[in-house]
Structures are given as structure tokens and as C-alpha cells.
Design an enzyme around this catalytic site. Structure first.
Site, PDB file in Angstrom:
ATOM      1  N   ASN A 119       6.681 -11.491  -2.414  1.00 38.42           N
ATOM      2  CA  ASN A 119       6.173 -10.348  -3.159  1.00 38.42           C
ATOM      3  C   ASN A 119       4.755  -9.930  -2.765  1.00 38.42           C
ATOM      4  O   ASN A 119       4.319  -8.843  -3.118  1.00 38.42           O
ATOM      5  CB  ASN A 119       6.217 -10.675  -4.667  1.00 38.42           C
ATOM      6  CG  ASN A 119       5.533  -9.624  -5.507  1.00 38.42           C
ATOM      7  OD1 ASN A 119       5.999  -8.493  -5.610  1.00 38.42           O
ATOM      8  ND2 ASN A 119       4.410  -9.982  -6.101  1.00 38.42           N
ATOM      9  N   TYR A 185      -0.436  -0.920   6.699  1.00 38.59           N
ATOM     10  CA  TYR A 185       0.468  -1.270   5.604  1.00 38.59           C
ATOM     11  C   TYR A 185       1.856  -0.680   5.838  1.00 38.59           C
ATOM     12  O   TYR A 185       2.871  -1.375   5.703  1.00 38.59           O
ATOM     13  CB  TYR A 185      -0.118  -0.747   4.290  1.00 38.59           C
ATOM     14  CG  TYR A 185       0.697  -1.042   3.058  1.00 38.59           C
ATOM     15  CD1 TYR A 185       0.695  -2.309   2.483  1.00 38.59           C
ATOM     16  CD2 TYR A 185       1.450  -0.034   2.453  1.00 38.59           C
ATOM     17  CE1 TYR A 185       1.434  -2.572   1.337  1.00 38.59           C
ATOM     18  CE2 TYR A 185       2.183  -0.283   1.303  1.00 38.59           C
ATOM     19  CZ  TYR A 185       2.172  -1.559   0.752  1.00 38.59           C
ATOM     20  OH  TYR A 185       2.904  -1.810  -0.375  1.00 38.59           O
TER      21      TYR A 185
END
Length: 294
Positions: A119, A185
Site C-alpha cells: 500500500n 509517480y
């Protein structure tokens, strides 16, 4: 236009499905930390996933670089599910030795790892010209290599067990440009999807499934903190996140991510692997009107 939310009032009712086959299984959840007060109606993606799994009788072993944030999640989990089995530790996903020790701790405590929830994620602004190589490398490390590290140590355990579920957290930035200069990202999350799908095929005959959840613009405690901050810069950041024309007209929460992850972890999705499950209210299929301004 989506506006600030401070409670879950006005949202569709929360649903907490039960999957009997999850009872007694062991889940390792990275980035389990929770910011904000204990009585917040919102949960981060990792914390929300741990919450739903705990409700299903799964033994939770979570890690976070911020142990106080991890302990906050543990308190919230036990407040809601007093008989839950929850352990949290401090661990840095950027350090291989800490990940190896983390996995060993889970096996020492429970003897197995049935579910791995990768996560951890973090974004830094920048395009290929403005972003330094140092920042680029760290972004790839946090968002992609961390997933590899956990899989590197967990997959042999699952292979020996003859079963296991890996669920990686990606992002809609992997699928389309949303108006933010976050080149590293977006690149890392796109690679997470490909990594996830490759593992699913490689380990399919060994009883191991690998899937990823692809969240859209989620209303998390971090966004809530920004929206209610005394700092004008924080409030402006929240406004940029919240002012989107999502087709459903509202932002999802950590529970929406958790429901996707729990389904993927359960036998209800037994024939699903190498899959990207998009949880975004339809925004990636919209025209993009209202996406963040550059």
C-alpha cells in the site's frame, strides 16, 4: 463539481461485506498508518483495508515508517473489532534488511502469510526537466521497488504454502494524465500494474494470485486535514484535489479501496489474477474536464 466533505453524510451507505473464507488468514499490510483523530469518519487506504480484513477475521500485521500513525490505526481497529488480532511495527520499505526482518516477524508470529497488501506510495511534483535525478530515483524506490522488495521476500513463503494473494495499490495516474506534474509517480505506478500482471502469470499454477487496485481521487484523512487546515497553502492543495468533475459527483473513500482489496483477497475472486481493478467513480473514462490545472 465536488466540494469539501467533513463527514460521510450525503454519501451512499457504507457496505462491509463478509467473506467467510478469509477467517483466520494472515495479512501483511504496508503503509498501515492513520493520520487524524481516532473518531475521524475517514480512513487511509491501507488502514481501511486492514479494517475490513480485520472485520473478516483476518490476522493483521502492519508496518509503517511512522510507528505512531501505525499505532493509531491499531487503536481504531481494536475500538471497532475488539477481538481482532493486530500487530504493528515500524519499518522502512526502502530498506531491504528491514523488509526481510518484517516478513520474518510475520512468519514467526503466525507461521504463514496469506495476503500481502503493498500500500505504500508517495508523490513528488515535477516533470522530466524540473525533477532531479535524486528525486526521480527515490520516487521509483518508494512506489515501485518497495513492491518488488516485499514480493521478493513473501513470494517464496507463499510458494511453499501453495497459496497466496498479492494486492498492490496503483493509481489512475498510471492510466492517464490528470493535470499534475508527477512524472516519476505516474511512471512508477504504471510499472506497478505491469509488475502485478507479470507475477500473476508467473505464479498462477502455484496457487498465488496477483492483482492491483487502481484508486482514483479518494477522500482520505490527509485530504480532510488539508481541507480543514489553518494553512492557506494546505487548503489550496485540498481545493485542487476536490474540484473535479467526477461522473458520480462525489469522491470515494478508503472503504472503496478496501472493498476492492478484500474481494480480491477472497475466494469470491478465485478466477481473477493479473487484473487491474479501477476504483475511480468513472473519472478515467470521462472527458477529463475539471482535471487539475497544470
Amino acid at each position: 463539481m465536488i466540494h469539501k466533505i467533513s463527514t460521510t453524510d450525503g454519501l451512499p451507505p457504507e457496505v462491509f461485506p463478509l467473506y467467510p473464507d478469509l477467517e483466520g488468514k494472515v495479512a501483511l499490510v504496508t503503509g498501515i498508518g492513520q493520520v487524524g483523530p481516532l473518531d475521524s469518519p475517514f480512513w487511509g487506504n491501507g488502514a481501511a483495508t486492514a479494517r475490513l480484513l480485520a472485520r473478516n477475521g483476518v490476522c493483521i500485521f502492519g508496518c509503517d515508517i511512522n510507528i505512531k500513525a501505525a499505532e493509531t490505526t491499531k487503536k481504531r481497529l481494536l475500538m471497532e473489532t475488539p477481538d481482532a488480532i493486530v500487530d504493528v511495527v515500524s519499518a522502512d520499505v526502502l530498506k531491504s534488511e528491514e523488509m526481510e526482518a518484517l516478513v520474518a516477524s510475520v512468519v514467526e508470529k503466525h507461521g504463514r502469510i496469506d495476503i500481502l497488501i503493498n500500500n505504500v506510495g508517495q508523490t513528488t511534483a515535477g516533470n522530466p526537466v524540473t525533477m532531479s535525478e535524486e528525486v526521480w530515483s527515490r520516487q521509483i524506490d518508494i512506489n515501485l521497488t518497495s513492491v518488488y522488495r516485499l514480493c521478493h521476500y513473501v513470494l517464496p513463503i507463499m510458494e511453499e504454502q501453495g497459496s497466496g494473494n498479492i494486492i498492490n495499490n496503483a493509481s489512475i495516474t498510471a492510466l492517464r494524465y490528470i493535470g499534475k506534474h508527477q512524472i516519476a509517480y505516474a511512471s512508477a505506478k504504471a510499472a506497478v500494474i505491469r509488475f502485478t500482471k507479470a507475477i500473476g502469470v508467473m505464479y498462477a499454477k502455484k496457487g498465488i494470485r496477483s492483482n492491483c487496485v487502481v484508486p482514483g481521487l479518494m477522500y482520505t484523512p490527509l485530504v480532510d486535514n488539508f481541507a480543514n487546515s489553518d494553512d492557506p497553502a494546505d487548503r489550496e492543495a485540498a481545493k485542487r484535489i476536490l474540484d473535479h468533475n467526477c461522473p458520480m459527483g462525489w469522491m470515494g473513500t478508503g472503504l472503496d479501496v478496501a472493498n476492492a482489496a478484500a474481494w480480491l483477497a477472497s475466494g469470491a475472486s478465485r478466477y481473477v489474477t493479473s487484473h487491474e481493478l479501477i476504483v475511480d467513480g468513472g473519472i478515467t473514462e470521462s472527458t477529463g474536464t475539471g482535471f487539475l490545472a497544470v
